[in-house]
Design a protein around this motif. Structure first.
Motif, PDB file in Angstrom:
ATOM      1  N   GLU A  69      11.943  -2.288   0.250  1.00  0.00           N
ATOM      2  CA  GLU A  69      10.162  -1.663   0.998  1.00  0.00           C
ATOM      3  C   GLU A  69      10.687  -0.687   1.969  1.00  0.00           C
ATOM      4  O   GLU A  69      10.244   0.667   1.962  1.00  0.00           O
ATOM      5  N   VAL A 107      12.353   2.169   1.692  1.00  0.00           N
ATOM      6  CA  VAL A 107      11.450   3.300   0.360  1.00  0.00           C
ATOM      7  C   VAL A 107      10.457   3.984   1.585  1.00  0.00           C
ATOM      8  O   VAL A 107      10.737   5.475   1.351  1.00  0.00           O
ATOM      9  N   LEU A 167       7.755   8.419  -4.546  1.00  0.00           N
ATOM     10  CA  LEU A 167       8.039   7.048  -4.960  1.00  0.00           C
ATOM     11  C   LEU A 167       8.303   6.882  -6.408  1.00  0.00           C
ATOM     12  O   LEU A 167       8.668   6.273  -6.570  1.00  0.00           O
ATOM     13  N   SER A 168       8.225   8.116  -7.235  1.00  0.00           N
ATOM     14  CA  SER A 168       8.715   8.096  -8.638  1.00  0.00           C
ATOM     15  C   SER A 168       9.657   6.959  -9.180  1.00  0.00           C
ATOM     16  O   SER A 168      10.002   6.586  -9.802  1.00  0.00           O
ATOM     17  N   LEU A 198       9.782   3.591  -7.526  1.00  0.00           N
ATOM     18  CA  LEU A 198       9.050   2.869  -8.586  1.00  0.00           C
ATOM     19  C   LEU A 198      10.884   2.605  -9.877  1.00  0.00           C
ATOM     20  O   LEU A 198      10.702   1.451 -10.484  1.00  0.00           O
ATOM     21  N   THR A 255       1.196   6.656  -5.102  1.00  0.00           N
ATOM     22  CA  THR A 255       0.600   4.957  -3.768  1.00  0.00           C
ATOM     23  C   THR A 255      -0.041   4.074  -4.444  1.00  0.00           C
ATOM     24  O   THR A 255       0.449   3.663  -4.255  1.00  0.00           O
ATOM     25  N   LYS A 273      -0.109   2.993  -7.344  1.00  0.00           N
ATOM     26  CA  LYS A 273       0.828   2.060  -7.912  1.00  0.00           C
ATOM     27  C   LYS A 273       1.424   1.769  -7.487  1.00  0.00           C
ATOM     28  O   LYS A 273       2.304   0.422  -7.070  1.00  0.00           O
ATOM     29  N   TYR A 274       2.880   1.857  -6.283  1.00  0.00           N
ATOM     30  CA  TYR A 274       3.817   1.347  -5.858  1.00  0.00           C
ATOM     31  C   TYR A 274       2.618   0.703  -4.456  1.00  0.00           C
ATOM     32  O   TYR A 274       3.560  -0.748  -4.711  1.00  0.00           O
ATOM     33  N   LYS A 275       1.628   0.488  -4.287  1.00  0.00           N
ATOM     34  CA  LYS A 275       1.015  -0.786  -3.161  1.00  0.00           C
ATOM     35  C   LYS A 275       0.784  -1.549  -3.663  1.00  0.00           C
ATOM     36  O   LYS A 275       0.474  -2.952  -3.618  1.00  0.00           O
ATOM     37  N   TRP A 278       6.502  -3.752  -8.958  1.00  0.00           N
ATOM     38  CA  TRP A 278       7.638  -3.267  -8.808  1.00  0.00           C
ATOM     39  C   TRP A 278       8.808  -4.225  -8.386  1.00  0.00           C
ATOM     40  O   TRP A 278       9.593  -4.517  -8.965  1.00  0.00           O
TER      41      TRP A 278
END
Length: 448
Positions: free
Chosen positions: A313, A316, A375-376, A379, A434, A436-438, A442
């Motif tokens: 994290e 990222v 972020l892509s 992921l 964002t 999706k990541y939050k 993943w």
């Protein structure tokens, strides 16, 4: 802000990102030199080379997306200190890439004539384009495996060799273009045929460098020649399952851009030319995002492999921070001095003036693009390739294409509104990435 004071992490990020940025810059520069040299030939020659190169590289980029799954799997196993499995995955991916390249290259060579007859009406363009495409598809035998080989190296944490490979390939391409297109140093003047030979030869040189490093003992990863074409169904299934959404994503993005280009052409020559040179400037601005996306992909995979979710994290967050910083600076330049920037791409005052307006609007997409790209990459590094594909599906088919269609065919608005539409697309994409990541799913994806 403590994460940005972590000197070791910053060093890891920049050691991965900077070579990737320079690699992309090299590709852009060679395209510029190619265009400049081919631009001195006849209109038919220019059309045949431009279209032929677009076809070959589009096909290669789509199939080269097999490298996305490769990077994710290799980085995860490198992080888990399972170098033997990482090397097994690498040899499987490279074997599959070689087979795909042989099939694609052979089909391309056989169908070159049919492809150009289906796309253009000018007999001379057909003849020159067919000859060009047949030669550059020989290069595809080497290009696709090289792309996958470079993905293996990135997954292992090495972005320097892909940069060197690209650099040497491009140097040979540029020198070959000059010598063979114009007939210098005793070589015959070959024009479009010379451009094709230079391109194919450059790809062979790049392949030699990448393969040499992959097959020799090094500190990152080694592919054993004796393991080639000894397939493992389990690994192949994982590679295909991870990579297929990425392949579809590239196919969809390339298709969307192509359709958009056809529609924008309906706005007239001046608008189309202005949009084209603005896109050229925009493509350079994406390089920092690409570099930090590569860093995020590799570090997320390796840290999840070593079961260090917190470090994943942090890597990222730091990658996003630096991508925003660099692309934000580019955005300020785009907004503050668009006219001088556009003068670098054209000498036509009307085209530059209109392109400057587009670039000033494009300045606002820089930060959303930085977030979305990074972020892509994160992921995908975690093994989530379906998420970015679905988001790209939404932003292309529910945002970009409908908006551009309305602008061109319904409201018949000026070209600057196309750039408002792409701003909306990138903002939506960054927002969805964002979210999706939050959600954090993943963190729990398992990759063999």
């Amino acid at each position: 802000m403590a994460v940005f004071q972590d000197k070791k992490m910053n060093k890891e990020i920049f050691s991965l990102a900077l070579p990737a940025i320079f690699e992309m810059l090299l590709h852009t520069l060679v395209w510029t030199f190619d265009t400049g040299m081919v631009g001195r030939l006849t209109p038919e020659a220019i059309s045949s080379v431009t279209l032929g190169a677009q076809i070959m590289f589009t096909v290669s980029n789509i199939l080269g997306a097999l490298g996305v799954g490769t990077t994710a799997m290799v980085s995860r196993n490198i992080g888990a200190m399972n170098s033997e499995r990482a090397e097994n995955i690498a040899v499987q991916a490279l074997s599959l890439g070689i087979i795909i390249s042989l099939v694609v290259g052979s089909i391309g060579i056989i169908l070159s004539d049919n492809i150009f007859h289906g796309l253009v009406d000018d007999p001379k363009v057909m003849k020159l384009g067919t000859e060009y495409l047949r030669i550059v598809f020989i290069g595809a035998f080497f290009l696709i495996p090289t792309m996958i080989g470079n993905s293996i190296l990135r997954g292992a944490g090495n972005t320097y060799v892909p940069m060197i490979s690209a650099g040497m390939a491009n140097i040979f391409n540029i020198v070959g273009d000059y010598v063979l297109i114009f007939g210098k140093f005793g070589f015959p003047r070959m024009e479009t045929k010379g451009a094709a030979i230079a391109t194919a030869f450059g790809q062979i040189v790049g392949a030699i460098i990448t393969f040499y490093y992959l097959f020799k003992t090094n500190n990152y990863i080694r592919v054993k020649v004796k393991g080639l074409f000894k397939f493992n169904r389990e690994i192949l299934n994982s590679l295909v399952n991870l990579s297929f959404p990425a392949i579809l994503e590239v196919f969809m993005n390339e298709g969307s851009r192509l359709v958009s280009s056809f529609w924008i052409a309906q706005l007239g020559t001046l608008s189309y030319a202005s949009n084209s040179i603005t896109v050229a400037a925009e493509s350079i601005s994406f390089m920092p995002g690409y570099g930090f996306a590569i860093a995020a992909t590799t570090l997320v995979g390796q840290n999840l492999g070593s079961k260090d979710v917190e470090k994943a994290e942090k890597s990222v967050n730091a990658s996003i921070y630096y991508a925003i910083l660099l692309m934000g600076i580019v955005g300020i330049l785009f907004f503050a001095i668009p006219y001088p920037i556009m003068r670098l791409f054209s000498s036509d005052k009307e085209t530059v003036f209109l392109a400057s307006k587009c670039l000033r609007i494009g300045a606002f997409e820089q930060i959303p693009t930085a977030i979305g790209m990074t972020l892509s990459g994160a992921l995908k590094g975690a093994g989530d390739t379906k998420g970015p594909f679905r988001i790209s599906l939404v932003t292309n088919f529910l945002v970009r294409l409908p908006l551009i269609f309305l602008i061109v065919f319904v409201f018949k608005l000026p070209i600057i509104y196309i750039w408002v539409a792409t701003n909306i697309q990138y903002l939506v994409e960054a927002t969805l990435m964002t979210i999706k990541y939050k959600k954090g799913a993943w963190k729990n994806i398992l990759i063999d």
